[in-house]
Design a protein around this motif. Structure first.
Motif, PDB file in Angstrom:
ATOM      1  N   ALA A  37       0.845  -1.199   0.000  1.00  0.00           N
ATOM      2  CA  ALA A  37       0.000   0.000   0.000  1.00  0.00           C
ATOM      3  C   ALA A  37       0.879   1.248   0.000  1.00  0.00           C
ATOM      4  O   ALA A  37       1.947   1.264   0.606  1.00  0.00           O
ATOM      5  CB  ALA A  37      -0.911   0.000   1.217  1.00  0.00           C
ATOM      6  N   ASP A  38       0.406   2.280  -0.682  1.00  0.00           N
ATOM      7  CA  ASP A  38       1.146   3.539  -0.737  1.00  0.00           C
ATOM      8  C   ASP A  38       0.240   4.609  -1.347  1.00  0.00           C
ATOM      9  O   ASP A  38      -0.896   4.337  -1.727  1.00  0.00           O
ATOM     10  CB  ASP A  38       2.400   3.371  -1.581  1.00  0.00           C
ATOM     11  CG  ASP A  38       3.513   4.345  -1.206  1.00  0.00           C
ATOM     12  OD1 ASP A  38       3.273   5.273  -0.403  1.00  0.00           O
ATOM     13  OD2 ASP A  38       4.635   4.184  -1.720  1.00  0.00           O
ATOM     14  N   GLU A  39       0.763   5.813  -1.468  1.00  0.00           N
ATOM     15  CA  GLU A  39       0.009   6.906  -2.067  1.00  0.00           C
ATOM     16  C   GLU A  39      -0.048   6.736  -3.584  1.00  0.00           C
ATOM     17  O   GLU A  39       0.853   6.180  -4.184  1.00  0.00           O
ATOM     18  CB  GLU A  39       0.669   8.267  -1.771  1.00  0.00           C
ATOM     19  CG  GLU A  39       0.688   8.650  -0.324  1.00  0.00           C
ATOM     20  CD  GLU A  39       2.001   8.295   0.355  1.00  0.00           C
ATOM     21  OE1 GLU A  39       2.845   7.622  -0.241  1.00  0.00           O
ATOM     22  OE2 GLU A  39       2.165   8.696   1.512  1.00  0.00           O
ATOM     23  N   THR A  40      -1.104   7.261  -4.194  1.00  0.00           N
ATOM     24  CA  THR A  40      -1.219   7.252  -5.652  1.00  0.00           C
ATOM     25  C   THR A  40      -0.570   8.512  -6.220  1.00  0.00           C
ATOM     26  O   THR A  40      -0.268   9.466  -5.498  1.00  0.00           O
ATOM     27  CB  THR A  40      -2.688   7.226  -6.083  1.00  0.00           C
ATOM     28  OG1 THR A  40      -3.334   8.404  -5.602  1.00  0.00           O
ATOM     29  CG2 THR A  40      -3.396   5.977  -5.597  1.00  0.00           C
ATOM     30  N   PHE A  90      -2.595  11.644  -5.377  1.00  0.00           N
ATOM     31  CA  PHE A  90      -2.373  12.205  -4.050  1.00  0.00           C
ATOM     32  C   PHE A  90      -1.046  12.960  -3.988  1.00  0.00           C
ATOM     33  O   PHE A  90      -0.967  14.039  -3.388  1.00  0.00           O
ATOM     34  CB  PHE A  90      -2.394  11.094  -3.000  1.00  0.00           C
ATOM     35  CG  PHE A  90      -2.323  11.610  -1.591  1.00  0.00           C
ATOM     36  CD1 PHE A  90      -3.402  12.245  -1.017  1.00  0.00           C
ATOM     37  CD2 PHE A  90      -1.168  11.468  -0.838  1.00  0.00           C
ATOM     38  CE1 PHE A  90      -3.345  12.729   0.284  1.00  0.00           C
ATOM     39  CE2 PHE A  90      -1.099  11.942   0.459  1.00  0.00           C
ATOM     40  CZ  PHE A  90      -2.197  12.580   1.020  1.00  0.00           C
ATOM     41  N   LEU A 108      -8.345   1.047  -4.938  1.00  0.00           N
ATOM     42  CA  LEU A 108      -8.038   2.453  -4.691  1.00  0.00           C
ATOM     43  C   LEU A 108      -8.889   2.892  -3.509  1.00  0.00           C
ATOM     44  O   LEU A 108     -10.087   2.623  -3.465  1.00  0.00           O
ATOM     45  CB  LEU A 108      -8.335   3.300  -5.927  1.00  0.00           C
ATOM     46  CG  LEU A 108      -7.463   2.975  -7.136  1.00  0.00           C
ATOM     47  CD1 LEU A 108      -7.924   3.761  -8.346  1.00  0.00           C
ATOM     48  CD2 LEU A 108      -6.002   3.250  -6.842  1.00  0.00           C
ATOM     49  N   TRP A 158      -9.853   5.861  -0.262  1.00  0.00           N
ATOM     50  CA  TRP A 158      -9.969   7.268   0.146  1.00  0.00           C
ATOM     51  C   TRP A 158      -9.920   8.216  -1.048  1.00  0.00           C
ATOM     52  O   TRP A 158      -9.020   9.043  -1.174  1.00  0.00           O
ATOM     53  CB  TRP A 158      -8.901   7.633   1.166  1.00  0.00           C
ATOM     54  CG  TRP A 158      -9.055   6.931   2.458  1.00  0.00           C
ATOM     55  CD1 TRP A 158     -10.105   6.983   3.309  1.00  0.00           C
ATOM     56  CD2 TRP A 158      -8.099   6.042   3.064  1.00  0.00           C
ATOM     57  NE1 TRP A 158      -9.880   6.180   4.394  1.00  0.00           N
ATOM     58  CE2 TRP A 158      -8.645   5.595   4.266  1.00  0.00           C
ATOM     59  CE3 TRP A 158      -6.850   5.575   2.689  1.00  0.00           C
ATOM     60  CZ2 TRP A 158      -7.992   4.713   5.099  1.00  0.00           C
ATOM     61  CZ3 TRP A 158      -6.197   4.701   3.523  1.00  0.00           C
ATOM     62  CH2 TRP A 158      -6.777   4.292   4.711  1.00  0.00           C
ATOM     63  N   ASN A 218      -9.282   7.711  -4.204  1.00  0.00           N
ATOM     64  CA  ASN A 218      -8.106   7.474  -5.070  1.00  0.00           C
ATOM     65  C   ASN A 218      -6.812   8.077  -4.547  1.00  0.00           C
ATOM     66  O   ASN A 218      -5.879   8.303  -5.308  1.00  0.00           O
ATOM     67  CB  ASN A 218      -8.367   7.962  -6.492  1.00  0.00           C
ATOM     68  CG  ASN A 218      -9.463   7.205  -7.160  1.00  0.00           C
ATOM     69  OD1 ASN A 218      -9.741   6.051  -6.817  1.00  0.00           O
ATOM     70  ND2 ASN A 218     -10.119   7.823  -8.121  1.00  0.00           N
ATOM     71  N   ARG A 219      -6.732   8.318  -3.256  1.00  0.00           N
ATOM     72  CA  ARG A 219      -5.503   8.866  -2.687  1.00  0.00           C
ATOM     73  C   ARG A 219      -4.458   7.787  -2.404  1.00  0.00           C
ATOM     74  O   ARG A 219      -3.268   8.064  -2.395  1.00  0.00           O
ATOM     75  CB  ARG A 219      -5.814   9.609  -1.396  1.00  0.00           C
ATOM     76  CG  ARG A 219      -6.621  10.854  -1.614  1.00  0.00           C
ATOM     77  CD  ARG A 219      -6.867  11.558  -0.302  1.00  0.00           C
ATOM     78  NE  ARG A 219      -7.729  12.703  -0.521  1.00  0.00           N
ATOM     79  CZ  ARG A 219      -8.710  13.036   0.260  1.00  0.00           C
ATOM     80  NH1 ARG A 219      -8.974  12.321   1.333  1.00  0.00           N
ATOM     81  NH2 ARG A 219      -9.439  14.082   0.000  1.00  0.00           N
ATOM     82  N   PHE A 220      -4.922   6.588  -2.137  1.00  0.00           N
ATOM     83  CA  PHE A 220      -4.026   5.485  -1.804  1.00  0.00           C
ATOM     84  C   PHE A 220      -4.416   4.247  -2.595  1.00  0.00           C
ATOM     85  O   PHE A 220      -5.573   4.086  -2.968  1.00  0.00           O
ATOM     86  CB  PHE A 220      -4.090   5.168  -0.304  1.00  0.00           C
ATOM     87  CG  PHE A 220      -3.660   6.302   0.554  1.00  0.00           C
ATOM     88  CD1 PHE A 220      -2.336   6.445   0.921  1.00  0.00           C
ATOM     89  CD2 PHE A 220      -4.580   7.242   0.995  1.00  0.00           C
ATOM     90  CE1 PHE A 220      -1.938   7.511   1.705  1.00  0.00           C
ATOM     91  CE2 PHE A 220      -4.185   8.308   1.783  1.00  0.00           C
ATOM     92  CZ  PHE A 220      -2.861   8.445   2.133  1.00  0.00           C
ATOM     93  N   TYR A 221      -3.429   3.386  -2.840  1.00  0.00           N
ATOM     94  CA  TYR A 221      -3.735   2.101  -3.450  1.00  0.00           C
ATOM     95  C   TYR A 221      -3.352   0.992  -2.481  1.00  0.00           C
ATOM     96  O   TYR A 221      -2.505   1.167  -1.608  1.00  0.00           O
ATOM     97  CB  TYR A 221      -3.003   1.917  -4.789  1.00  0.00           C
ATOM     98  CG  TYR A 221      -1.512   1.750  -4.674  1.00  0.00           C
ATOM     99  CD1 TYR A 221      -0.938   0.501  -4.463  1.00  0.00           C
ATOM    100  CD2 TYR A 221      -0.664   2.848  -4.780  1.00  0.00           C
ATOM    101  CE1 TYR A 221       0.435   0.347  -4.352  1.00  0.00           C
ATOM    102  CE2 TYR A 221       0.702   2.702  -4.674  1.00  0.00           C
ATOM    103  CZ  TYR A 221       1.245   1.450  -4.470  1.00  0.00           C
ATOM    104  OH  TYR A 221       2.609   1.307  -4.356  1.00  0.00           O
ATOM    105  N   CYS A 222      -3.988  -0.146  -2.665  1.00  0.00           N
ATOM    106  CA  CYS A 222      -3.730  -1.309  -1.834  1.00  0.00           C
ATOM    107  C   CYS A 222      -3.772  -2.541  -2.743  1.00  0.00           C
ATOM    108  O   CYS A 222      -4.780  -2.780  -3.404  1.00  0.00           O
ATOM    109  CB  CYS A 222      -4.788  -1.411  -0.744  1.00  0.00           C
ATOM    110  SG  CYS A 222      -4.639  -2.875   0.270  1.00  0.00           S
TER     111      CYS A 222
END
Length: 75
Positions: free
Chosen positions: A14-17, A20, A60, A62, A64-68
């Motif tokens: 997981a991390d920021e897109t 974001f 995706l 929140w 599209n702010r983060f992906y998992c």
């Protein structure tokens, strides 16, 4: 992670897109210099996951702010 995990272990990446990073980090006075040349394509990360894994899912979060990305190590 995959090499040292036990069989059938669920793994999460997981991390920021990029969205974001563009909206948050590149506009902040404190982080914009560090992130000015930062850009990535999520499909490049997905392509690094071996085809042998099971139950691979990309979500995706929140707005599209983060992906998992989650998957299981084969038995």
């Amino acid at each position: 992670m995959l090499r040292v995990a036990k069989p059938c272990t669920k793994i999460m990446i997981a991390d920021e897109t990029t969205d974001f990073i563009q909206q948050q980090y590149k506009k902040s006075l404190f982080t914009r210099n560090y992130f000015q040349d930062t850009d990535f394509d999520l499909t490049q990360i997905e392509n690094c996951i071996p085809e042998t894994v099971q139950e691979e899912k990309t979500r995706l979060l929140w707005s599209n702010r983060f992906y998992c990305i989650t998957f299981r190590k084969p038995a």
